[in-house]
Design an enzyme around this catalytic site. Structure first.
Site, mmCIF file in Angstrom:
data_model
loop_
_atom_site.group_PDB
_atom_site.id
_atom_site.type_symbol
_atom_site.label_atom_id
_atom_site.label_comp_id
_atom_site.label_asym_id
_atom_site.label_seq_id
_atom_site.Cartn_x
_atom_site.Cartn_y
_atom_site.Cartn_z
ATOM 1 C CG ASP A 154 -0.139 -0.265 2.495
ATOM 2 O OD1 ASP A 154 0.804 -0.829 2.721
ATOM 3 O OD2 ASP A 154 -0.477 0.637 3.572
ATOM 4 C CD GLU A 219 3.871 0.927 7.057
ATOM 5 O OE1 GLU A 219 4.476 1.378 8.184
ATOM 6 O OE2 GLU A 219 3.554 1.842 6.004
HETATM 7 C C1 LIG Z 1 1.107 5.832 12.232
HETATM 8 N N1 LIG Z 1 2.140 6.224 13.071
HETATM 9 C C2 LIG Z 1 1.633 6.553 14.291
HETATM 10 N N2 LIG Z 1 2.675 6.820 15.057
HETATM 11 C C3 LIG Z 1 3.862 6.394 14.553
HETATM 12 C C4 LIG Z 1 3.389 5.779 13.342
HETATM 13 C C5 LIG Z 1 4.073 5.305 12.232
HETATM 14 C C6 LIG Z 1 4.893 6.232 11.225
HETATM 15 N N3 LIG Z 1 5.786 5.191 10.397
HETATM 16 C C7 LIG Z 1 6.507 5.729 9.521
HETATM 17 O O1 LIG Z 1 6.309 6.873 9.068
HETATM 18 C C8 LIG Z 1 7.358 4.788 8.874
HETATM 19 C C9 LIG Z 1 8.665 5.273 8.244
HETATM 20 N N4 LIG Z 1 9.235 4.394 7.517
HETATM 21 C C10 LIG Z 1 5.528 7.197 11.951
HETATM 22 O O2 LIG Z 1 6.826 6.704 12.444
HETATM 23 O O3 LIG Z 1 5.334 8.245 12.228
HETATM 24 ZN ZN LIG Z 2 6.589 1.964 4.322
HETATM 25 ZN ZN LIG Z 3 5.117 4.719 4.338
#
Ligand SMILES: Cn1cncc1C[C@H](NC(=O)CCN)C(=O)O
Ligand SMILES: [Zn+2]
Ligand SMILES: [Zn+2]
Length: 527
Positions: A154, A219
């Site tokens: 996704d 994801e």
């Molecule tokens: C959805 N969410 C809310 N708190 C943390 C997240 C995950 C998000 N993950 C990414 O961005 C992955 C980077 N490769 C982030 O770290 O903000």
């Molecule tokens: Zn990713």
């Molecule tokens: Zn991403």
């Protein structure tokens, strides 16, 4: 994180030519030697000590077939598999995407299970299908290690009007850069792994490792259903897994590969301050109310000071102390702070040294204020008193912070600040998301194998990095399956994940495919 980390001093313009960024028909692999090896029968070598010749053959195959690999990426990018916008049309695209991937894996000879993941319940009462999660496997030789790759197909939303130079869903190559939504996050890396596997198959060579795949389509929407599936399949699909590899983050440089051994977690908070459910006119009520927004701004203003220090009492109590050995790992990283600052378009960072900056991104907690629901945020000068507002902030968690302790500390602190205001409003605090940090033991076999594979493909040692953002599935895999998890990123720092004009360099994609193939062989040697 925007795509702006730059390891400047390794940027040599001739490097592009040497690495052949547009058509890397490998200057580094000696052609006469290759021709000789092609005459050899791969079967004459014992599989436990793969000949270097096999690797050369694999690399040459990948170089020669790179246009096909790019073509498949183009077909995958063409699917608007956006999981963030909860609309049926896009969910259908996601289903189609997962179907394409399942078909591709079956063509490889894998046994593929598309596991039904049920429905996603939306706040408005609507429900939408969650695309199936693919569990696939290829090979079950008990003499070989089993390496499981996790990836997602996704993508974040993208519209050309938002500032894309090319159509986000039409992969377009410019100067060796493959532009398109999902090229680096995460379709390219998933395909690189498939390219590596398919190369062994195409050459009729025994796969050095048993391979498993976990590929999901949600994801970017927080992976609902994935944790439950991992738990359910702990004694099933995952029982034979020895190692897990995730390739869903970026290098810290444009040219130097990296291995990632930690990510921060995140605890997300909502603090609601309510007087009533409707807004007020500030002419008729201004001066006689405790205004919810004034309470909320005071609450949010009490969280962090201007040096970035979190003001919640006790929050740093459990943070792992920095050791001298650890400090040296940050010194070893090649990062041009000045170039990073400039490319980020920031006048001044809170820290002046590379080491301090990296530590505050990777190994110290941080608190960010994200937004206020119910606030008057539009342009213009409306004289409203919002009746009810919700402040949103989150704390990036690091080892060895305890999530429920953090939750208590935050609530206690906000209760205290609010009580001092003597406000008649109602305050409610909730932690809506709790994602654990993850760190790996870099002495694990697979880190050794990956370092050797990086040396073989890129001729260099990797930057050993952590990542300030959160990949929650890493810790879930580690805790549930209790096997080593490694992050092996393929994309460069300026790939622009989640941003406009996302890209992966052809060089990263193709050399990345080689890297995975070399990694399989190194894993087999170590086993
Ligand atoms: C959805 N969410 C809310 N708190 C943390 C997240 C995950 C998000 N993950 C990414 O961005 C992955 C980077 N490769 C982030 O770290 O903000
Ligand atoms: Zn990713
Ligand atoms: Zn991403």
């Amino acid at each position: 994180m925007p795509a702006v980390f730059v390891a400047g001093d390794r940027e040599v313009s001739s490097a592009e030519a040497a690495h052949g960024i547009s058509r890397p028909l490998s200057a580094r692999h000696h052609l006469p030697f290759l021709a000789f090896l092609l005459l050899l029968d791969g079967g004459m070598f014992s599989p436990s000590s793969p000949p270097t010749g096999l690797l050369e053959k694999v690399f040459q195959y990948i170089d020669l077939h790179q246009d096909e690999f790019v073509q498949t990426l183009k077909e995958w990018v063409a699917v608007e598999s956006d999981s963030v916008q909860p609309v049926l049309r896009l969910r259908r695209e996601l289903l189609r995407m997962m179907g394409l991937a399942a078909e591709r894996l079956r063509l490889l000879g894998a046994r593929v299970d598309s596991v039904d993941a049920g429905f996603q319940q939306l706040p408005d009462g609507q429900s939408l299908p969650i695309p199936p999660i693919i569990l696939a496997e290829l090979g079950d030789d008990p003499k070989k290690p089993t390496v499981c790759f996790y990836g997602h197909l996704d993508v974040q939303p993208a519209r050309q009007e938002d500032g894309w130079v090319t159509d986000p869903y039409t992969l377009t190559e410019v100067d060796g850069k493959l532009y398109g939504r999902g090229t680096t996050d995460n379709k390219g890396p998933v395909l690189a792994w498939i390219n590596a596997v398919s190369t062994f198959r195409a050459l009729d060579e025994d796969l050095p490792v048993n391979v498993k795949f976990v590929i999901e389509g949600m994801e970017e929407a927080g992976s609902p259903a994935l944790e439950e599936l991992v738990q359910k399949e702990k004694a099933g699909f995952f029982s034979s897994v020895d190692y897990i590899v995730i390739s869903d983050n970026l290098w810290i440089s444009r040219r130097t590969p990296a291995l990632t051994y930690g990510v921060r977690g995140n605890s997300y908070f909502m603090v609601e301050v309510k007087c009533r459910d409707q807004d007020f006119h500030s002419g008729t009520f201004g001066g006689i109310l405790n205004e919810p927004m004034a309470d909320l701004v005071a609450l949010l203003g009490s969280l962090v000071d201007s040096s970035g220090r979190i003001l919640i009492p006790g929050i740093y109590d459990h943070v792992a102390p920095v050791t001298e050995e650890e400090k040296r790992t940050y010194e070893a990283i090649n990062l041009d702070l000045e170039e990073y600052r400039k490319s980020s378009q920031v006048k001044k960072f809170l820290f002046d040294t590379k080491e301090e900056l990296l530590m505050h991104l990777w190994r110290y907690p941080s608190l960010s204020i994200h937004g206020i629901e119910g606030a008057f945020h539009e342009p213009g000068a409306k004289t409203v008193i919002p009746g009810r507002v919700i402040g949103k902030f989150s704390i990036r968690l690091v080892p060895h912070m305890n999530m429920s302790v953090v939750e208590k500390q935050v609530k206690q602190h906000l209760d205290y600040i609010f009580s001092k205001r003597n406000s008649s409003n109602q305050m409610t605090v909730s932690m809506t998301l709790g994602l654990h940090p993850w760190t790996a033991n870099t002495r694990d076999n697979q880190y050794l194998a990956a370092k050797r594979a990086i040396k073989t493909v890129f001729g260099t040692e990797p930057d050993m990095i952590r990542d300030g953002s959160t990949i929650p599935i890493a810790k879930i895999f580690q805790d549930t399956i209790q096997k080593s998890v490694m992050m092996l990123p393929l994309g460069a720092v300026d790939d622009g994940e989640h941003s406009q004009n996302e890209k992966i360099n052809r060089w990263n994609y193709i050399e990345g495919s080689k890297l995975f193939a070399a990694f399989f062989l190194e894993m087999a040697k170590l086993h």
